[in-house]
Scaffold this motif. Structure first.
Motif, PDB file in Angstrom:
ATOM      1  N   VAL A  78       0.872  -1.177   0.000  1.00 21.68           N
ATOM      2  CA  VAL A  78       0.000   0.000   0.000  1.00 21.68           C
ATOM      3  C   VAL A  78       0.906   1.223   0.000  1.00 21.68           C
ATOM      4  O   VAL A  78       1.838   1.311   0.804  1.00 21.68           O
ATOM      5  CB  VAL A  78      -0.917   0.027   1.237  1.00 21.68           C
ATOM      6  CG1 VAL A  78      -1.723   1.327   1.289  1.00 21.68           C
ATOM      7  CG2 VAL A  78      -1.839  -1.186   1.268  1.00 21.68           C
ATOM      8  N   VAL A  79       0.645   2.146  -0.914  1.00 20.09           N
ATOM      9  CA  VAL A  79       1.406   3.400  -0.974  1.00 20.09           C
ATOM     10  C   VAL A  79       0.424   4.556  -0.802  1.00 20.09           C
ATOM     11  O   VAL A  79      -0.565   4.647  -1.518  1.00 20.09           O
ATOM     12  CB  VAL A  79       2.158   3.549  -2.316  1.00 20.09           C
ATOM     13  CG1 VAL A  79       2.872   4.898  -2.378  1.00 20.09           C
ATOM     14  CG2 VAL A  79       3.135   2.406  -2.518  1.00 20.09           C
ATOM     15  N   VAL A  80       0.723   5.388   0.164  1.00 22.39           N
ATOM     16  CA  VAL A  80      -0.053   6.608   0.371  1.00 22.39           C
ATOM     17  C   VAL A  80       0.856   7.779   0.016  1.00 22.39           C
ATOM     18  O   VAL A  80       1.947   7.915   0.579  1.00 22.39           O
ATOM     19  CB  VAL A  80      -0.537   6.734   1.832  1.00 22.39           C
ATOM     20  CG1 VAL A  80      -1.274   8.054   2.040  1.00 22.39           C
ATOM     21  CG2 VAL A  80      -1.413   5.548   2.217  1.00 22.39           C
ATOM     22  N   ALA A  98       5.371  13.184   0.377  1.00 16.66           N
ATOM     23  CA  ALA A  98       5.707  12.183   1.381  1.00 16.66           C
ATOM     24  C   ALA A  98       5.040  10.884   0.938  1.00 16.66           C
ATOM     25  O   ALA A  98       3.829  10.857   0.708  1.00 16.66           O
ATOM     26  CB  ALA A  98       5.208  12.594   2.759  1.00 16.66           C
ATOM     27  N   LEU A  99       5.839   9.849   0.748  1.00 16.10           N
ATOM     28  CA  LEU A  99       5.319   8.533   0.386  1.00 16.10           C
ATOM     29  C   LEU A  99       5.400   7.633   1.602  1.00 16.10           C
ATOM     30  O   LEU A  99       6.466   7.473   2.190  1.00 16.10           O
ATOM     31  CB  LEU A  99       6.130   7.921  -0.758  1.00 16.10           C
ATOM     32  CG  LEU A  99       6.123   8.643  -2.095  1.00 16.10           C
ATOM     33  CD1 LEU A  99       7.051   7.944  -3.085  1.00 16.10           C
ATOM     34  CD2 LEU A  99       4.713   8.733  -2.659  1.00 16.10           C
ATOM     35  N   ASP A 100       4.272   7.064   1.987  1.00 20.54           N
ATOM     36  CA  ASP A 100       4.218   6.099   3.080  1.00 20.54           C
ATOM     37  C   ASP A 100       4.004   4.743   2.428  1.00 20.54           C
ATOM     38  O   ASP A 100       2.944   4.481   1.861  1.00 20.54           O
ATOM     39  CB  ASP A 100       3.072   6.447   4.025  1.00 20.54           C
ATOM     40  CG  ASP A 100       3.005   5.537   5.235  1.00 20.54           C
ATOM     41  OD1 ASP A 100       3.967   4.768   5.471  1.00 20.54           O
ATOM     42  OD2 ASP A 100       1.986   5.584   5.950  1.00 20.54           O
ATOM     43  N   ASP A 113      15.321  -1.872   1.190  1.00 24.23           N
ATOM     44  CA  ASP A 113      16.127  -2.061  -0.021  1.00 24.23           C
ATOM     45  C   ASP A 113      15.258  -2.011  -1.276  1.00 24.23           C
ATOM     46  O   ASP A 113      15.617  -1.393  -2.280  1.00 24.23           O
ATOM     47  CB  ASP A 113      16.884  -3.389   0.029  1.00 24.23           C
ATOM     48  CG  ASP A 113      18.021  -3.386   1.035  1.00 24.23           C
ATOM     49  OD1 ASP A 113      18.428  -2.295   1.490  1.00 24.23           O
ATOM     50  OD2 ASP A 113      18.497  -4.501   1.373  1.00 24.23           O
ATOM     51  N   ILE A 114      14.110  -2.673  -1.211  1.00 19.77           N
ATOM     52  CA  ILE A 114      13.196  -2.721  -2.355  1.00 19.77           C
ATOM     53  C   ILE A 114      12.677  -1.324  -2.679  1.00 19.77           C
ATOM     54  O   ILE A 114      12.634  -0.904  -3.837  1.00 19.77           O
ATOM     55  CB  ILE A 114      12.035  -3.702  -2.086  1.00 19.77           C
ATOM     56  CG1 ILE A 114      12.565  -5.146  -2.102  1.00 19.77           C
ATOM     57  CG2 ILE A 114      10.901  -3.507  -3.082  1.00 19.77           C
ATOM     58  CD1 ILE A 114      11.597  -6.167  -1.542  1.00 19.77           C
ATOM     59  N   VAL A 115      12.292  -0.579  -1.657  1.00 19.58           N
ATOM     60  CA  VAL A 115      11.755   0.767  -1.867  1.00 19.58           C
ATOM     61  C   VAL A 115      12.829   1.697  -2.425  1.00 19.58           C
ATOM     62  O   VAL A 115      12.556   2.521  -3.302  1.00 19.58           O
ATOM     63  CB  VAL A 115      11.123   1.305  -0.565  1.00 19.58           C
ATOM     64  CG1 VAL A 115      10.851   2.799  -0.663  1.00 19.58           C
ATOM     65  CG2 VAL A 115       9.840   0.540  -0.269  1.00 19.58           C
ATOM     66  N   VAL A 132      11.699  18.377  -6.403  1.00 16.73           N
ATOM     67  CA  VAL A 132      10.638  18.245  -5.415  1.00 16.73           C
ATOM     68  C   VAL A 132      11.191  17.430  -4.253  1.00 16.73           C
ATOM     69  O   VAL A 132      11.787  16.369  -4.462  1.00 16.73           O
ATOM     70  CB  VAL A 132       9.397  17.528  -6.016  1.00 16.73           C
ATOM     71  CG1 VAL A 132       8.352  17.239  -4.958  1.00 16.73           C
ATOM     72  CG2 VAL A 132       8.797  18.354  -7.150  1.00 16.73           C
ATOM     73  N   ASP A 133      10.992  17.933  -3.044  1.00 21.29           N
ATOM     74  CA  ASP A 133      11.404  17.180  -1.863  1.00 21.29           C
ATOM     75  C   ASP A 133      10.503  15.959  -1.716  1.00 21.29           C
ATOM     76  O   ASP A 133       9.276  16.086  -1.668  1.00 21.29           O
ATOM     77  CB  ASP A 133      11.306  18.039  -0.597  1.00 21.29           C
ATOM     78  CG  ASP A 133      12.336  19.140  -0.568  1.00 21.29           C
ATOM     79  OD1 ASP A 133      13.422  18.962  -1.155  1.00 21.29           O
ATOM     80  OD2 ASP A 133      12.067  20.190   0.056  1.00 21.29           O
ATOM     81  N   VAL A 134      11.110  14.771  -1.661  1.00 22.51           N
ATOM     82  CA  VAL A 134      10.382  13.520  -1.490  1.00 22.51           C
ATOM     83  C   VAL A 134      10.918  12.818  -0.249  1.00 22.51           C
ATOM     84  O   VAL A 134      12.117  12.548  -0.162  1.00 22.51           O
ATOM     85  CB  VAL A 134      10.528  12.594  -2.721  1.00 22.51           C
ATOM     86  CG1 VAL A 134       9.780  11.276  -2.489  1.00 22.51           C
ATOM     87  CG2 VAL A 134      10.013  13.280  -3.972  1.00 22.51           C
ATOM     88  N   VAL A 135      10.040  12.551   0.693  1.00 24.26           N
ATOM     89  CA  VAL A 135      10.387  11.811   1.909  1.00 24.26           C
ATOM     90  C   VAL A 135       9.638  10.491   1.848  1.00 24.26           C
ATOM     91  O   VAL A 135       8.427  10.471   1.599  1.00 24.26           O
ATOM     92  CB  VAL A 135       9.985  12.604   3.176  1.00 24.26           C
ATOM     93  CG1 VAL A 135      10.235  11.782   4.417  1.00 24.26           C
ATOM     94  CG2 VAL A 135      10.714  13.926   3.231  1.00 24.26           C
ATOM     95  N   ILE A 136      10.352   9.398   2.066  1.00 20.54           N
ATOM     96  CA  ILE A 136       9.733   8.076   1.988  1.00 20.54           C
ATOM     97  C   ILE A 136       9.852   7.381   3.338  1.00 20.54           C
ATOM     98  O   ILE A 136      10.936   7.292   3.905  1.00 20.54           O
ATOM     99  CB  ILE A 136      10.381   7.209   0.889  1.00 20.54           C
ATOM    100  CG1 ILE A 136      10.284   7.917  -0.462  1.00 20.54           C
ATOM    101  CG2 ILE A 136       9.711   5.834   0.838  1.00 20.54           C
ATOM    102  CD1 ILE A 136      11.003   7.197  -1.585  1.00 20.54           C
ATOM    103  N   THR A 137       8.723   6.896   3.833  1.00 25.08           N
ATOM    104  CA  THR A 137       8.670   6.098   5.040  1.00 25.08           C
ATOM    105  C   THR A 137       8.301   4.680   4.639  1.00 25.08           C
ATOM    106  O   THR A 137       7.358   4.471   3.879  1.00 25.08           O
ATOM    107  CB  THR A 137       7.606   6.651   6.012  1.00 25.08           C
ATOM    108  OG1 THR A 137       7.895   8.020   6.281  1.00 25.08           O
ATOM    109  CG2 THR A 137       7.586   5.872   7.309  1.00 25.08           C
TER     110      THR A 137
END
Length: 141
Positions: A78-80, A98-100, A113-115, A132-137
């Motif tokens: 699931v990606v939000v 922001a990608l969760d 690793d996959i993300v 664009v600032d991208v933050v991934i959790t």
């Protein structure tokens, strides 16, 4: 470079207008969000961008695991996408993302690793890289 896919969408009326794809599958009214002083009640470009980025990134995760032992299936992820807009300080505007990302069936280290690999191949990630600032959790469950 050979184009793998191409689509056209026509916008009429800006943020208070409509968008329609050439095949008619996308046909939406737009409205300026009430948070920006608009009437709301319809989708907006940031929502469309968030939807596209989330779906594309999810598929990039699946793509990078196709030839690995730990494959990720559609129902495992699931990606939000949370897209924000702010003033850029020079009279314009900037986006932030922001990608969760939640992946089930694998451990946390493998998920990270996959993300990271997915972020390197996702067309949306590549399009916004450096702009664009991208933050991934990442969460493995």
């Amino acid at each position: 470079m050979s184009t793998l896919y191409n689509t056209k969408v026509t916008a009429i009326g800006g943020r208070s207008g409509t968008v329609r794809s050439e095949d008619g599958l996308l046909d939406l009214s737009l409205a300026l969000p009430s948070a920006l002083g608009g009437k709301g009640g319809a989708t907006n470009p940031e929502q469309l961008f968030a939807a596209g980025y989330a779906a594309c990134f999810e598929n990039a995760v699946i793509h990078v695991t196709r030839n690995k032992d730990a494959k990720v299936k559609d129902d495992d992820i699931v990606v939000v996408a949370d897209v924000g807009m702010s003033a850029n300080g020079s009279g314009g505007f900037a986006l932030s993302v922001a990608l969760d990302v939640a992946i089930s069936g694998i451990d946390q280290a493998a998920a990270e690793d996959i993300v990271q690999a997915a972020h390197a191949v996702c067309p949306y990630s590549n399009a916004v890289k450096g702009n664009v600032d991208v933050v991934i959790t990442v969460t493995a469950n």
